[in-house]
Motif scaffolding. Sequence first.
Motif, short mmCIF file in Angstrom:
data_model
loop_
_atom_site.label_atom_id
_atom_site.label_comp_id
_atom_site.label_asym_id
_atom_site.label_seq_id
_atom_site.Cartn_x
_atom_site.Cartn_y
_atom_site.Cartn_z
N LYS A 72 0.82 -1.02 0.10
CA LYS A 72 -0.04 -0.02 -0.01
C LYS A 72 0.77 1.24 -0.11
CE LYS A 72 -3.86 -2.05 2.24
NZ LYS A 72 -4.88 -1.95 3.20
N LEU A 73 2.19 1.12 -0.20
CA LEU A 73 3.09 2.37 -0.28
C LEU A 73 3.68 2.69 -1.86
CD1 LEU A 73 4.08 3.95 2.10
CD2 LEU A 73 5.92 2.70 2.34
N LYS A 74 3.57 3.68 -1.99
CA LYS A 74 3.89 4.20 -3.26
C LYS A 74 5.56 3.97 -3.36
CE LYS A 74 0.32 7.47 -3.79
NZ LYS A 74 -0.11 8.88 -4.13
N ASP A 75 6.28 4.41 -4.55
CA ASP A 75 7.53 4.25 -4.58
C ASP A 75 8.30 5.16 -3.84
OD1 ASP A 75 7.31 1.97 -6.20
OD2 ASP A 75 7.26 3.24 -8.08
N THR A 76 7.65 6.40 -3.75
CA THR A 76 8.27 7.60 -2.91
C THR A 76 7.25 8.13 -1.75
OG1 THR A 76 7.43 9.16 -4.36
CG2 THR A 76 9.87 8.27 -4.78
N VAL A 77 7.62 8.58 -0.75
CA VAL A 77 7.08 9.10 0.36
C VAL A 77 7.30 10.48 0.55
CG1 VAL A 77 6.52 8.82 2.73
CG2 VAL A 77 6.94 6.71 1.42
#
Length: 161
Positions: A72-77
């Motif tokens: 559920k996490l994108k490639d960048t935060v």
Amino acid sequence: MDSNLSKILHDLANSAADAAAGARSAVMNAKEAIGEKYDNVKLNMELNQLDEKQENVFSDIGRMMFLMHTGKLKDTVMTEDGPKTPQQVIDSLLLTAEQVQQEIDALEAKLGEDGEELSCLTCPKCGNVCFEGDHYCSACGEHLTAEENAPMDVPGEDISE
């Protein structure tokens, strides 16, 4: 008779001066003891704040790991420092946790040097940590009794089970 009265008054004045000197000495000793206790309380409060800060960092690390695991996490935060990969965020959090641990270790060493750890009680109503000898909880005002609360040692918890 006049010389006896003078001697009695002289002895009385000497006794009063000795009592005053003793009282001054007792006050100075009490002041020193209170100062030491106050310093220990401040160190313990700072230690509790650092423990809470570290627990929050651990929580953030766990949250990031869970989000990575579930995808559920994108490639960048987005962070305060700009976009980062999830691994960079975790590495930064681990570094923060290590820095906080070093501060905790330094405070625990200082408390150990003083030779006395304060014993604490947990408020049965709100769970606030109160110092042994407190009659009321500083957070909720609940009356504290030593029989109801088992003392716990401060600082630190032994988590090596």
